[in-house]
Design a protein around this motif. Structure first.
Motif, PDB file in Angstrom:
ATOM      1  N   ASP A  81       0.833  -1.207   0.000  1.00  0.00           N
ATOM      2  CA  ASP A  81       0.000   0.000   0.000  1.00  0.00           C
ATOM      3  C   ASP A  81       0.866   1.254   0.000  1.00  0.00           C
ATOM      4  N   ARG A  82       1.953   1.203   0.765  1.00  0.00           N
ATOM      5  CA  ARG A  82       2.834   2.373   0.817  1.00  0.00           C
ATOM      6  C   ARG A  82       3.484   2.613  -0.539  1.00  0.00           C
ATOM      7  N   LEU A  83       3.935   1.531  -1.192  1.00  0.00           N
ATOM      8  CA  LEU A  83       4.552   1.678  -2.516  1.00  0.00           C
ATOM      9  C   LEU A  83       3.525   2.231  -3.509  1.00  0.00           C
ATOM     10  N   THR A  84       2.296   1.690  -3.440  1.00  0.00           N
ATOM     11  CA  THR A  84       1.234   2.161  -4.338  1.00  0.00           C
ATOM     12  C   THR A  84       0.980   3.648  -4.132  1.00  0.00           C
ATOM     13  N   ALA A  85       0.920   4.074  -2.872  1.00  0.00           N
ATOM     14  CA  ALA A  85       0.660   5.488  -2.576  1.00  0.00           C
ATOM     15  C   ALA A  85       1.768   6.368  -3.144  1.00  0.00           C
ATOM     16  N   LEU A  86       3.018   5.912  -3.018  1.00  0.00           N
ATOM     17  CA  LEU A  86       4.134   6.709  -3.542  1.00  0.00           C
ATOM     18  C   LEU A  86       4.079   6.779  -5.066  1.00  0.00           C
ATOM     19  N   LEU A  87       3.817   5.637  -5.707  1.00  0.00           N
ATOM     20  CA  LEU A  87       3.780   5.613  -7.179  1.00  0.00           C
ATOM     21  C   LEU A  87       2.647   6.477  -7.712  1.00  0.00           C
ATOM     22  N   SER A  88       1.531   6.537  -6.968  1.00  0.00           N
ATOM     23  CA  SER A  88       0.384   7.294  -7.476  1.00  0.00           C
ATOM     24  C   SER A  88       0.630   8.801  -7.395  1.00  0.00           C
ATOM     25  N   ARG A  89       1.739   9.213  -6.793  1.00  0.00           N
ATOM     26  CA  ARG A  89       2.069  10.642  -6.788  1.00  0.00           C
ATOM     27  C   ARG A  89       2.789  11.066  -8.063  1.00  0.00           C
ATOM     28  N   LEU A  90       3.168  10.095  -8.898  1.00  0.00           N
ATOM     29  CA  LEU A  90       3.832  10.432 -10.170  1.00  0.00           C
ATOM     30  C   LEU A  90       2.805  10.976 -11.153  1.00  0.00           C
ATOM     31  N   PRO A  91       3.221  11.883 -12.058  1.00  0.00           N
ATOM     32  CA  PRO A  91       2.247  12.475 -12.976  1.00  0.00           C
ATOM     33  C   PRO A  91       1.701  11.438 -13.954  1.00  0.00           C
ATOM     34  N   GLY A  92       0.378  11.435 -14.135  1.00  0.00           N
ATOM     35  CA  GLY A  92      -0.250  10.522 -15.085  1.00  0.00           C
ATOM     36  C   GLY A  92      -0.441   9.125 -14.544  1.00  0.00           C
ATOM     37  N   ILE A  93      -0.058   8.888 -13.280  1.00  0.00           N
ATOM     38  CA  ILE A  93      -0.224   7.565 -12.680  1.00  0.00           C
ATOM     39  C   ILE A  93      -1.318   7.668 -11.628  1.00  0.00           C
ATOM     40  N   GLY A  94      -2.493   7.124 -11.929  1.00  0.00           N
ATOM     41  CA  GLY A  94      -3.597   7.143 -10.975  1.00  0.00           C
ATOM     42  C   GLY A  94      -3.467   6.026  -9.965  1.00  0.00           C
ATOM     43  N   LYS A  95      -4.445   5.926  -9.058  1.00  0.00           N
ATOM     44  CA  LYS A  95      -4.379   4.932  -7.990  1.00  0.00           C
ATOM     45  C   LYS A  95      -4.403   3.505  -8.557  1.00  0.00           C
ATOM     46  N   LYS A  96      -5.227   3.285  -9.576  1.00  0.00           N
ATOM     47  CA  LYS A  96      -5.335   1.937 -10.153  1.00  0.00           C
ATOM     48  C   LYS A  96      -4.047   1.519 -10.842  1.00  0.00           C
ATOM     49  N   THR A  97      -3.501   2.432 -11.661  1.00  0.00           N
ATOM     50  CA  THR A  97      -2.251   2.128 -12.369  1.00  0.00           C
ATOM     51  C   THR A  97      -1.137   1.895 -11.358  1.00  0.00           C
ATOM     52  N   ALA A  98      -1.092   2.727 -10.314  1.00  0.00           N
ATOM     53  CA  ALA A  98      -0.053   2.578  -9.291  1.00  0.00           C
ATOM     54  C   ALA A  98      -0.134   1.186  -8.666  1.00  0.00           C
ATOM     55  N   GLY A  99      -1.360   0.729  -8.395  1.00  0.00           N
ATOM     56  CA  GLY A  99      -1.537  -0.602  -7.819  1.00  0.00           C
ATOM     57  C   GLY A  99      -1.036  -1.684  -8.759  1.00  0.00           C
ATOM     58  N   ARG A 100      -1.352  -1.520 -10.051  1.00  0.00           N
ATOM     59  CA  ARG A 100      -0.916  -2.496 -11.046  1.00  0.00           C
ATOM     60  C   ARG A 100       0.608  -2.534 -11.129  1.00  0.00           C
ATOM     61  N   LEU A 101       1.225  -1.355 -11.100  1.00  0.00           N
ATOM     62  CA  LEU A 101       2.687  -1.286 -11.160  1.00  0.00           C
ATOM     63  C   LEU A 101       3.298  -1.957  -9.934  1.00  0.00           C
ATOM     64  N   ALA A 102       2.732  -1.654  -8.757  1.00  0.00           N
ATOM     65  CA  ALA A 102       3.275  -2.227  -7.521  1.00  0.00           C
ATOM     66  C   ALA A 102       3.193  -3.757  -7.573  1.00  0.00           C
ATOM     67  N   TYR A 103       2.053  -4.287  -8.023  1.00  0.00           N
ATOM     68  CA  TYR A 103       1.925  -5.748  -8.119  1.00  0.00           C
ATOM     69  C   TYR A 103       2.893  -6.313  -9.148  1.00  0.00           C
ATOM     70  N   HIS A 104       3.071  -5.571 -10.245  1.00  0.00           N
ATOM     71  CA  HIS A 104       4.007  -6.031 -11.275  1.00  0.00           C
ATOM     72  C   HIS A 104       5.419  -6.125 -10.695  1.00  0.00           C
TER      73      HIS A 104
END
Lengths: 202, 202
Positions: free
Chosen positions: B8-31
């Protein structure tokens, strides 16, 4: 080029993420460079920590920080229900819907002969033992309504019928049909035909 | 939820990047979790290293590993030409076009009164000194053809005319018009009107 190697290396690594092309990766790298270094350092520390903190649950295969995972060790869960999903991330969506209160089993993929994925690559033997050990009454297949999902569902049905001969196990699959909020006009033929076959009496 | 806090923490950090929403951030973190831990560790080490390795060139403001940057210290560059860009990343696109062989100056933004960005927030004073010290003959404004870009270009033109009174400095701006490979039918009114005004004799 002025932007040095550290930036190029970061861009190359970011472009290996799914859905992130070379251009987007470059934009992200520059954004990280433009942002407070504290952000880059927290992201780095979470990435370093990730694989140590998160393991797979030895029972269901879900990602978890404790083993067995909170779902497997929750006594209020209905142990007669077992929901089969393709990947660990599918659990989250189902949990968020708050519709289901049973246990889970992560298959680890779907049967896809063209990609060289056979039943032996999936956690199917373990699924059979869990059903016997845990006295599962209903197995819910929550697999994607795709060719691979359909093939895997069919295989599981036949394999478990044979393996657990005489057991009263019921196997079900999530309904397939029109998405809520969707428009008939834009539904594809297959989805429409499934929603007809699965129509329910009012 | 089974997926633990590290995810969850990684997802929250990734979702702060431009153009990366919460869903995409979650997908990236799982990847990242699904991928070899070596990938997460290299990404982490590049992120940790980034701000130490990359600095701003003390002359032009570009991102660089050495100061002055390779462009500023390249004797084969035409020192009579100075190209003004908004952000350091704009340099890369221009360099990749191989059209330009002069020096650069990074403004660090554009004048945008609504966002509270005034001339004082940009590297304009330094630009004026560079023009005097380096004997620049042509200043090329490579600013976006937007309201902020236009405002900044107009301001720079007036400010430098006043500041460098009597100097033979020529100020130009990149041509604005139809993009190569574009279609007249899809061009907006403003772009079309600019391409008319800037038409060239064949």
């Amino acid at each position: 080029m002025t932007p040095g190697n550290a930036l190029d290396r970061l861009t190359a690594l970011l472009s290996r993420l799914p859905g992130i092309g070379k251009k987007t990766a470059g934009r992200l790298a520059y954004h990280i460079l433009d942002t407070d270094p504290a952000y880059a350092h927290s992201l780095a520390s979470e990435l370093d920590n990730l694989h140590d903190a998160i393991k797979r649950c030895s029972r269901c295969g879900a990602y978890t920080e404790s083993d067995p995972c909170p779902i497997c060790s929750d006594p209020s869960r209905d142990r007669a229900l077992l929901c089969v999903v393709e990947r660990a991330q599918d659990l989250r969506v189902i949990e968020e819907s708050r519709e289901y209160r049973g246990l889970f089993h992560v298959l680890g993929g779907l049967i896809a002969p063209l990609e060289g994925v056979g039943p032996g690559d999936l956690s199917i033997g373990k699924l059979a033992s869990r059903i016997q050990e845990e006295g599962t009454r209903e197995l819910i297949l929550a697999l994607n309504p795709t060719i691979e999902g359909d093939t895997t569902a069919l295989y599981l049905q036949q394999f478990l019928k044979e393996k657990l001969k005489g057991s009263p196990l019921e196997i079900t699959r999530l309904a397939s049909g029109l998405p809520v909020g969707g428009d008939l006009e834009y539904a594809d033929r297959l989805t429409l035909s499934r929603s007809f076959r699965g129509r329910i009496k009012l």
